[in-house]
Scaffold this motif. Structure first.
Motif, mmCIF file in Angstrom:
data_model
loop_
_atom_site.group_PDB
_atom_site.id
_atom_site.type_symbol
_atom_site.label_atom_id
_atom_site.label_comp_id
_atom_site.label_asym_id
_atom_site.label_seq_id
_atom_site.Cartn_x
_atom_site.Cartn_y
_atom_site.Cartn_z
ATOM 1 N N VAL A 162 0.852 -0.750 0.519
ATOM 2 C CA VAL A 162 0.339 0.243 0.275
ATOM 3 C C VAL A 162 1.033 1.340 0.136
ATOM 4 C CG1 VAL A 162 -1.632 1.103 1.184
ATOM 5 C CG2 VAL A 162 -2.033 -1.137 1.034
ATOM 6 N N ALA A 163 1.765 1.756 1.156
ATOM 7 C CA ALA A 163 2.692 2.387 1.163
ATOM 8 C C ALA A 163 3.435 2.872 -0.364
ATOM 9 C CB ALA A 163 3.943 2.295 1.871
ATOM 10 N N THR A 164 3.549 1.555 -1.208
ATOM 11 C CA THR A 164 4.775 1.561 -2.104
ATOM 12 C C THR A 164 3.798 2.227 -3.251
ATOM 13 O OG1 THR A 164 5.868 0.502 -1.804
ATOM 14 C CG2 THR A 164 6.061 0.680 -3.884
ATOM 15 N N ALA A 165 2.319 2.050 -3.566
ATOM 16 C CA ALA A 165 0.988 1.888 -4.231
ATOM 17 C C ALA A 165 1.172 4.261 -4.199
ATOM 18 C CB ALA A 165 0.184 1.693 -4.222
ATOM 19 N N GLU A 166 0.655 4.040 -2.916
ATOM 20 C CA GLU A 166 0.717 5.966 -2.523
ATOM 21 C C GLU A 166 2.128 6.361 -3.350
ATOM 22 O OE1 GLU A 166 -1.359 4.902 1.788
ATOM 23 O OE2 GLU A 166 0.922 5.777 1.422
ATOM 24 N N ILE A 167 3.457 5.996 -3.362
ATOM 25 C CA ILE A 167 4.052 6.760 -3.822
ATOM 26 C C ILE A 167 3.744 6.400 -5.101
ATOM 27 C CG2 ILE A 167 6.676 5.884 -4.418
ATOM 28 C CD1 ILE A 167 6.627 7.890 -1.741
ATOM 29 N N THR A 168 3.987 5.675 -5.779
ATOM 30 C CA THR A 168 3.307 5.493 -7.787
ATOM 31 C C THR A 168 2.273 6.504 -8.065
ATOM 32 O OG1 THR A 168 4.106 3.765 -7.356
ATOM 33 C CG2 THR A 168 2.413 4.113 -9.319
ATOM 34 N N MET A 169 1.334 6.285 -7.069
ATOM 35 C CA MET A 169 0.048 7.091 -7.407
ATOM 36 C C MET A 169 0.549 8.957 -7.307
ATOM 37 S SD MET A 169 -2.430 5.220 -8.752
ATOM 38 C CE MET A 169 -3.493 7.002 -8.907
ATOM 39 N N LEU A 170 1.461 8.976 -6.144
ATOM 40 C CA LEU A 170 2.207 10.331 -6.275
ATOM 41 C C LEU A 170 2.850 11.140 -6.906
ATOM 42 C CD1 LEU A 170 3.152 12.200 -2.506
ATOM 43 C CD2 LEU A 170 4.680 12.213 -4.549
ATOM 44 N N LEU A 171 3.918 10.143 -7.003
ATOM 45 C CA LEU A 171 4.279 10.370 -8.662
ATOM 46 C C LEU A 171 4.033 10.021 -9.800
ATOM 47 C CD1 LEU A 171 7.863 7.452 -8.534
ATOM 48 C CD2 LEU A 171 7.805 10.028 -7.936
ATOM 49 N N LEU A 172 2.311 9.513 -10.623
ATOM 50 C CA LEU A 172 2.021 9.707 -11.271
ATOM 51 C C LEU A 172 1.552 11.071 -11.838
ATOM 52 C CD1 LEU A 172 -0.946 6.834 -12.717
ATOM 53 C CD2 LEU A 172 -1.741 9.583 -12.353
ATOM 54 N N LEU A 173 0.869 11.643 -10.495
ATOM 55 C CA LEU A 173 -0.043 12.759 -10.321
ATOM 56 C C LEU A 173 0.312 14.495 -10.678
ATOM 57 C CD1 LEU A 173 -2.512 12.036 -7.285
ATOM 58 C CD2 LEU A 173 -2.784 12.221 -9.542
ATOM 59 N N ALA A 174 1.887 13.997 -9.956
ATOM 60 C CA ALA A 174 3.206 15.059 -9.591
ATOM 61 C C ALA A 174 3.705 15.613 -11.353
ATOM 62 C CB ALA A 174 4.127 14.764 -8.716
ATOM 63 N N ALA A 175 3.818 14.301 -11.532
ATOM 64 C CA ALA A 175 4.430 13.910 -13.382
ATOM 65 C C ALA A 175 3.424 14.834 -14.514
ATOM 66 C CB ALA A 175 4.559 12.452 -13.538
ATOM 67 N N ALA A 176 1.826 14.332 -14.428
ATOM 68 C CA ALA A 176 0.824 14.308 -14.968
ATOM 69 C C ALA A 176 0.499 16.269 -14.475
ATOM 70 C CB ALA A 176 -0.723 13.984 -14.567
ATOM 71 N N ARG A 177 0.431 16.764 -13.652
ATOM 72 C CA ARG A 177 0.834 18.428 -13.222
ATOM 73 C C ARG A 177 1.314 18.743 -12.727
ATOM 74 N NH1 ARG A 177 -5.600 18.319 -11.817
ATOM 75 N NH2 ARG A 177 -4.179 20.547 -12.018
ATOM 76 N N ARG A 178 3.043 18.417 -13.323
ATOM 77 C CA ARG A 178 3.714 19.275 -13.076
ATOM 78 C C ARG A 178 4.200 19.579 -11.989
ATOM 79 N NH1 ARG A 178 3.161 23.024 -19.124
ATOM 80 N NH2 ARG A 178 5.149 23.471 -17.843
ATOM 81 N N ALA A 179 3.673 18.559 -10.662
ATOM 82 C CA ALA A 179 3.798 19.703 -8.877
ATOM 83 C C ALA A 179 5.573 19.968 -8.782
ATOM 84 C CB ALA A 179 3.537 18.438 -8.430
ATOM 85 N N GLY A 180 6.508 19.239 -9.605
ATOM 86 C CA GLY A 180 8.112 18.956 -9.190
ATOM 87 C C GLY A 180 8.471 21.457 -9.781
ATOM 88 N N GLU A 181 7.814 21.290 -10.637
ATOM 89 C CA GLU A 181 8.054 22.247 -11.686
ATOM 90 C C GLU A 181 7.316 23.401 -10.206
ATOM 91 O OE1 GLU A 181 7.628 22.485 -15.791
ATOM 92 O OE2 GLU A 181 6.735 20.541 -15.351
ATOM 93 N N GLY A 182 5.999 23.662 -10.898
ATOM 94 C CA GLY A 182 5.410 24.598 -9.895
ATOM 95 C C GLY A 182 6.297 24.868 -8.430
ATOM 96 N N GLU A 183 6.279 23.214 -7.735
ATOM 97 C CA GLU A 183 7.180 24.094 -6.765
ATOM 98 C C GLU A 183 7.814 24.418 -6.356
ATOM 99 O OE1 GLU A 183 7.838 21.941 -2.102
ATOM 100 O OE2 GLU A 183 8.340 20.833 -3.844
ATOM 101 N N ARG A 184 9.140 24.232 -7.439
ATOM 102 C CA ARG A 184 10.286 25.384 -8.598
ATOM 103 C C ARG A 184 9.964 26.579 -8.314
ATOM 104 N NH1 ARG A 184 11.093 19.554 -10.162
ATOM 105 N NH2 ARG A 184 10.654 20.430 -11.906
ATOM 106 N N LEU A 185 8.854 26.687 -9.393
ATOM 107 C CA LEU A 185 8.784 28.420 -9.664
ATOM 108 C C LEU A 185 8.532 28.978 -8.638
ATOM 109 C CD1 LEU A 185 8.229 30.024 -12.296
ATOM 110 C CD2 LEU A 185 5.839 29.136 -11.700
#
Length: 319
Positions: A103-126
């Protein structure tokens, strides 16, 4: 007298407390990574070793282990850092920690999926760079995941948890596996016999397979070309599954629109090509990093070690 147990890394408090109560435990209180020579030296007279993925128990290290060692437990599901055949040849058992971190690893998978799709890393760096000037209609437009087709490569316990979570986001689930699952385990996921058919429907590709000789660099340039244009790639399994040069080239060209990675080939080293890519979300192997999962992993490893030393064959024994 209690059996001696070498613990190679600092583990959660509850796990270390149990280890010290059950064994003559040699703990690594400074959490300093041991060299192979140090691991061999500290294990002399030990009946068991509890290691972690950063420890390399290759054939030479296994050959040098003291005759007292009866079992090695690894604080992980994957055991590609351990030469299982070398252990088996010496009559040393190997136990791991399946299922409890799914479950914990699946949660990280979904976190990565959402962050990549919604450009969250770029937004936080900005934002952290002080460059955000306010909301605009065209800023950092990403992809809405609902309605996308998620392809899961490796439909084990983690893959199935990812599928369950993805359905909650309205994603259609497809999968590729060594064999088709029973209908009740598929839960509506679509199985694909061929790789080209599978990859062709993966708007998002999630890698959830173990690292084996057959899966090493599985995601290569040829398979990337089979993905839909602008697909997203997520890897929270093992870095060895990815041909880094091929994925980096695809991210640079836009052939792959984004990637979310929690694991790396040769980690803690990370291919420098990823570091400059705005469309790569990078995490430091956080897959199982919850208190619930890490405690459960430690207790399961200790259960397996105790079972072997008692002359039993625990369910989490690998060899």
């Amino acid at each position: 007298m209690a059996d001696r147990l070498l613990v190679t890394r600092r583990l959660p408090e509850a796990v270390e407390r149990r280890a010290a109560a059950q064994y003559d435990a040699l703990l690594n209180e400074g959490d300093v990574k041991l060299t192979s020579a140090e691991l061999v030296e500290r294990s002399r007279g030990a009946a068991a070793i509890l290691c972690a993925p950063g420890d390399r128990l290759d054939a030479a290290t296994v050959a040098a282990l003291d005759a007292s060692v009866k079992v090695v437990g690894t604080f992980s599901v994957g055991f590609d850092h351990v030469d299982a055949k070398a252990l088996e040849a010496r009559g040393i058992a190997l136990v791991n920690t399946p299922d409890v971190l799914s479950v914990a690893t699946a949660e990280i998978t979904m976190l990565l999926l959402l962050a990549a799709a919604r450009r969250a890393g770029e937004g936080e760096r900005l934002l952290r760079a002080g460059l955000w000037t306010g909301w605009t209609p065209t800023q950092l437009i990403g992809r809405q995941v609902s309605g996308l087709r998620l392809g899961i490569y490796g439909m084990g316990s983690i893959g199935r948890e990812v599928a369950a979570m993805a359905r909650g986001f309205g994603m259609a689930v497809h999968y590729r596996n060594r064999r088709r699952l029973p209908a009740e385990m598929e839960a509506g996921a679509i199985y694909h016999e061929s790789e080209d058919e599978f990859l062709g429907v993966c708007d998002v590709l999630s890698l959830n397979a173990p690292a084996t000789p057959e899966t090493t660099k599985w995601l290569n340039a040829a398979r990337i070309e089979m993905l839909p244009e602008g697909a997203i790639v997520v890897n929270a399994a093992r870095g060895a599954l990815v041909d880094d040069e091929a994925l980096i080239a695809a991210l640079r060209s836009g052939r792959v629109s984004a990637a979310g990675l929690d694991v790396y080939d040769g980690e803690p080293k990370v291919h420098p090509g990823y570091l400059a890519l705005e469309n790569a979300v990078l995490l430091p192997h956080l897959g199982s990093a919850t208190r619930t999962a890490r405690d459960a992993m430690g207790h399961l490893a200790l259960d397996g070690i105790a079972g072997v030393l008692a002359g039993e064959r625990p369910a989490n024994r690998v060899v």
